[in-house]
Motif scaffolding. Structure first.
Motif, PDB file in Angstrom:
ATOM      1  N   VAL A 154     -11.226 110.023 -58.593  1.00 10.33           N
ATOM      2  CA  VAL A 154     -12.226 109.808 -58.336  1.00 10.33           C
ATOM      3  C   VAL A 154     -13.598 111.038 -58.166  1.00 10.33           C
ATOM      4  N   ASN A 155     -13.622 112.062 -57.527  1.00  5.98           N
ATOM      5  CA  ASN A 155     -13.805 112.813 -56.447  1.00  5.98           C
ATOM      6  C   ASN A 155     -14.619 113.948 -57.775  1.00  5.98           C
ATOM      7  N   VAL A 156     -13.589 114.565 -58.453  1.00 11.00           N
ATOM      8  CA  VAL A 156     -13.510 115.301 -59.532  1.00 11.00           C
ATOM      9  C   VAL A 156     -14.044 114.565 -60.914  1.00 11.00           C
ATOM     10  N   GLY A 157     -13.930 113.401 -61.039  1.00  9.05           N
ATOM     11  CA  GLY A 157     -14.762 112.445 -61.757  1.00  9.05           C
ATOM     12  C   GLY A 157     -16.226 112.428 -61.937  1.00  9.05           C
ATOM     13  N   GLY A 158     -16.347 112.180 -61.021  1.00  7.95           N
ATOM     14  CA  GLY A 158     -17.908 112.362 -60.157  1.00  7.95           C
ATOM     15  C   GLY A 158     -18.472 113.252 -59.723  1.00  7.95           C
ATOM     16  N   LYS A 159     -18.126 114.810 -59.796  1.00  8.48           N
ATOM     17  CA  LYS A 159     -18.515 116.104 -59.513  1.00  8.48           C
ATOM     18  C   LYS A 159     -18.755 116.160 -61.094  1.00  8.48           C
ATOM     19  N   ALA A 160     -17.683 116.293 -62.141  1.00  4.78           N
ATOM     20  CA  ALA A 160     -17.480 116.596 -63.309  1.00  4.78           C
ATOM     21  C   ALA A 160     -19.039 116.119 -64.597  1.00  4.78           C
ATOM     22  N   LEU A 161     -19.076 114.554 -63.583  1.00  5.79           N
ATOM     23  CA  LEU A 161     -20.291 113.514 -64.684  1.00  5.79           C
ATOM     24  C   LEU A 161     -21.887 114.294 -64.271  1.00  5.79           C
ATOM     25  N   SER A 162     -21.450 114.626 -63.093  1.00  8.16           N
ATOM     26  CA  SER A 162     -22.911 115.413 -61.858  1.00  8.16           C
ATOM     27  C   SER A 162     -23.066 116.537 -62.861  1.00  8.16           C
ATOM     28  N   ALA A 163     -22.395 117.225 -63.161  1.00  7.35           N
ATOM     29  CA  ALA A 163     -22.038 118.697 -64.015  1.00  7.35           C
ATOM     30  C   ALA A 163     -23.112 118.209 -64.867  1.00  7.35           C
ATOM     31  N   ILE A 164     -22.235 117.759 -65.632  1.00  3.16           N
ATOM     32  CA  ILE A 164     -22.451 117.566 -67.183  1.00  3.16           C
ATOM     33  C   ILE A 164     -23.626 116.928 -67.475  1.00  3.16           C
ATOM     34  N   LEU A 165     -24.472 116.087 -66.456  1.00  7.35           N
ATOM     35  CA  LEU A 165     -25.930 115.982 -66.355  1.00  7.35           C
ATOM     36  C   LEU A 165     -26.980 117.095 -65.778  1.00  7.35           C
ATOM     37  N   LEU A 166     -26.622 117.580 -65.350  1.00  5.91           N
ATOM     38  CA  LEU A 166     -26.790 118.903 -64.665  1.00  5.91           C
ATOM     39  C   LEU A 166     -27.381 119.870 -65.588  1.00  5.91           C
ATOM     40  N   LEU A 167     -26.151 120.181 -66.360  1.00  3.16           N
ATOM     41  CA  LEU A 167     -26.474 121.569 -67.278  1.00  3.16           C
ATOM     42  C   LEU A 167     -27.441 121.347 -68.761  1.00  3.16           C
ATOM     43  N   GLY A 168     -27.024 119.218 -68.972  1.00  6.37           N
ATOM     44  CA  GLY A 168     -27.604 118.841 -70.113  1.00  6.37           C
ATOM     45  C   GLY A 168     -29.101 118.765 -69.376  1.00  6.37           C
ATOM     46  N   TYR A 169     -29.122 118.507 -68.254  1.00  2.88           N
ATOM     47  CA  TYR A 169     -31.167 118.740 -68.139  1.00  2.88           C
ATOM     48  C   TYR A 169     -31.962 119.868 -68.058  1.00  2.88           C
ATOM     49  N   ILE A 170     -31.128 120.882 -67.535  1.00  5.13           N
ATOM     50  CA  ILE A 170     -31.533 122.044 -67.368  1.00  5.13           C
ATOM     51  C   ILE A 170     -31.324 123.181 -68.305  1.00  5.13           C
ATOM     52  N   ALA A 171     -30.715 122.519 -69.308  1.00  6.33           N
ATOM     53  CA  ALA A 171     -30.630 123.343 -70.520  1.00  6.33           C
ATOM     54  C   ALA A 171     -32.206 123.562 -71.264  1.00  6.33           C
ATOM     55  N   ILE A 172     -32.649 122.003 -71.175  1.00  4.45           N
ATOM     56  CA  ILE A 172     -33.818 122.276 -72.099  1.00  4.45           C
ATOM     57  C   ILE A 172     -34.955 122.828 -71.419  1.00  4.45           C
ATOM     58  N   PRO A 173     -35.287 123.014 -70.161  1.00  3.81           N
ATOM     59  CA  PRO A 173     -36.521 124.095 -69.683  1.00  3.81           C
ATOM     60  C   PRO A 173     -35.974 125.428 -69.892  1.00  3.81           C
ATOM     61  N   LEU A 174     -34.574 125.880 -69.676  1.00  4.77           N
ATOM     62  CA  LEU A 174     -34.107 127.031 -69.645  1.00  4.77           C
ATOM     63  C   LEU A 174     -33.631 128.043 -71.024  1.00  4.77           C
ATOM     64  N   LEU A 175     -33.942 126.912 -72.128  1.00  6.58           N
ATOM     65  CA  LEU A 175     -33.783 127.452 -73.579  1.00  6.58           C
ATOM     66  C   LEU A 175     -35.206 127.403 -73.603  1.00  6.58           C
ATOM     67  N   ILE A 176     -35.977 125.977 -73.670  1.00  5.92           N
ATOM     68  CA  ILE A 176     -37.736 126.561 -73.742  1.00  5.92           C
ATOM     69  C   ILE A 176     -38.578 128.467 -72.868  1.00  5.92           C
ATOM     70  N   VAL A 177     -37.976 128.274 -71.663  1.00  6.07           N
ATOM     71  CA  VAL A 177     -38.237 129.373 -71.377  1.00  6.07           C
ATOM     72  C   VAL A 177     -37.548 130.903 -72.121  1.00  6.07           C
ATOM     73  N   ILE A 178     -36.300 131.140 -72.353  1.00  4.99           N
ATOM     74  CA  ILE A 178     -35.844 131.855 -72.911  1.00  4.99           C
ATOM     75  C   ILE A 178     -36.441 131.961 -74.739  1.00  4.99           C
ATOM     76  N   GLY A 179     -37.505 130.930 -75.066  1.00  5.67           N
ATOM     77  CA  GLY A 179     -37.473 131.086 -76.236  1.00  5.67           C
ATOM     78  C   GLY A 179     -36.454 130.666 -77.597  1.00  5.67           C
ATOM     79  N   PHE A 180     -35.726 130.268 -77.606  1.00  8.74           N
ATOM     80  CA  PHE A 180     -34.700 129.200 -77.954  1.00  8.74           C
ATOM     81  C   PHE A 180     -35.111 127.887 -79.185  1.00  8.74           C
ATOM     82  N   VAL A 181     -35.940 127.382 -77.717  1.00  7.64           N
ATOM     83  CA  VAL A 181     -36.814 126.227 -78.264  1.00  7.64           C
ATOM     84  C   VAL A 181     -38.654 126.872 -78.425  1.00  7.64           C
ATOM     85  N   LYS A 182     -39.361 126.641 -79.006  1.00  4.45           N
ATOM     86  CA  LYS A 182     -40.339 127.192 -79.224  1.00  4.45           C
ATOM     87  C   LYS A 182     -41.205 126.299 -80.797  1.00  4.45           C
ATOM     88  N   ILE A 183     -42.102 126.346 -80.664  1.00  9.59           N
ATOM     89  CA  ILE A 183     -43.064 125.822 -81.674  1.00  9.59           C
ATOM     90  C   ILE A 183     -43.385 126.754 -82.787  1.00  9.59           C
TER      91      ILE A 183
END
Length: 211
Positions: free
Chosen positions: A182-211
């Motif tokens: 359960v501990n591992v599962g909780g951390k894994a789910l949290s890590a997936i959400l972390l990576l998913g959410y930070i991917a948006i601003p980070l990919l925009i900052v580096i220019g991967f997603v742009k206007i």
């Protein structure tokens, strides 16, 4: 705490899935936003439910923290953590940081008052829809804004990594054999959400997603 936490976790997951439509381009997230607004009263009812869940979670979180401190008013001479983790011992801190972030996030992308020039309400796309894509991309192109989101998502990871495991334990669904999984599962789910959410601003900052 557990029930409202589960409701909020569900929202965090669904919200991330909706946000990833920014990777499809302007038509993706603008169409998604337009669809949400077309639901009319349903959206406002949903927001009221989430607001109630959030408020209840905060109230009980503060109450639980105060009760724990009242139970042991004097600090131990030697601090030894048997099963407590950094995430579990800082739940009130991560919770308050997330409260501040949610307020900022609502002002930023929902009420749209932090940067009126890029507001989706003031800018329309080629199809006459509020240009959410422009607002998100231009908003995250500012490094300081992206940094706020990334740091806040780290706190979300800490909060969820303990909260997910705590929810399962609260309902008596764990034992000595299943707790590690359960501990591992909780951390894994949290890590997936972390990576998913930070991917948006980070990919925009580096220019991967742009206007």
């Amino acid at each position: 705490m557990a029930v409202t936490g589960l409701v909020l976790l569900g929202f965090v997951i669904v919200h991330l899935l909706g946000n990833t439509s920014v990777f499809v381009g302007p038509d993706g997230i603008n169409a998604y936003a337009e669809k949400l607004h077309s639901l009319g009263p349903v959206v406002y009812i949903f927001r009221l439910v989430m607001l109630a869940a959030f408020a209840i979670h905060i109230i009980y979180g503060i109450q639980l923290t105060l009760e724990n401190r009242a139970a042991s008013p004097a600090k131990y001479a030697i601090q030894k953590r048997q099963r407590a983790t950094f995430a579990s011992s800082t739940m009130i801190v991560s919770g308050l940081v997330l409260l501040a972030f949610v307020i900022y996030h609502l002002l930023h992308f929902t009420v749209q008052v932090t940067d009126p020039a890029i507001s989706a309400k003031a800018n329309l796309d080629a199809l006459g829809r509020p240009d959410v894509y422009l607002m998100v991309v231009k908003g995250f192109q500012k490094i300081f804004v992206s940094l706020i989101y990334v740091v806040s998502m780290v706190f979300l990871f800490l909060h969820l990594s303990h909260g997910a495991q705590s929810f399962v334990q609260t309902f008596g669904l764990t034992n000595a054999n299943t707790l590690p999984a359960v501990n591992v599962g909780g951390k894994a789910l949290s890590a997936i959400l972390l990576l998913g959410y930070i991917a948006i601003p980070l990919l925009i900052v580096i220019g991967f997603v742009k206007i």
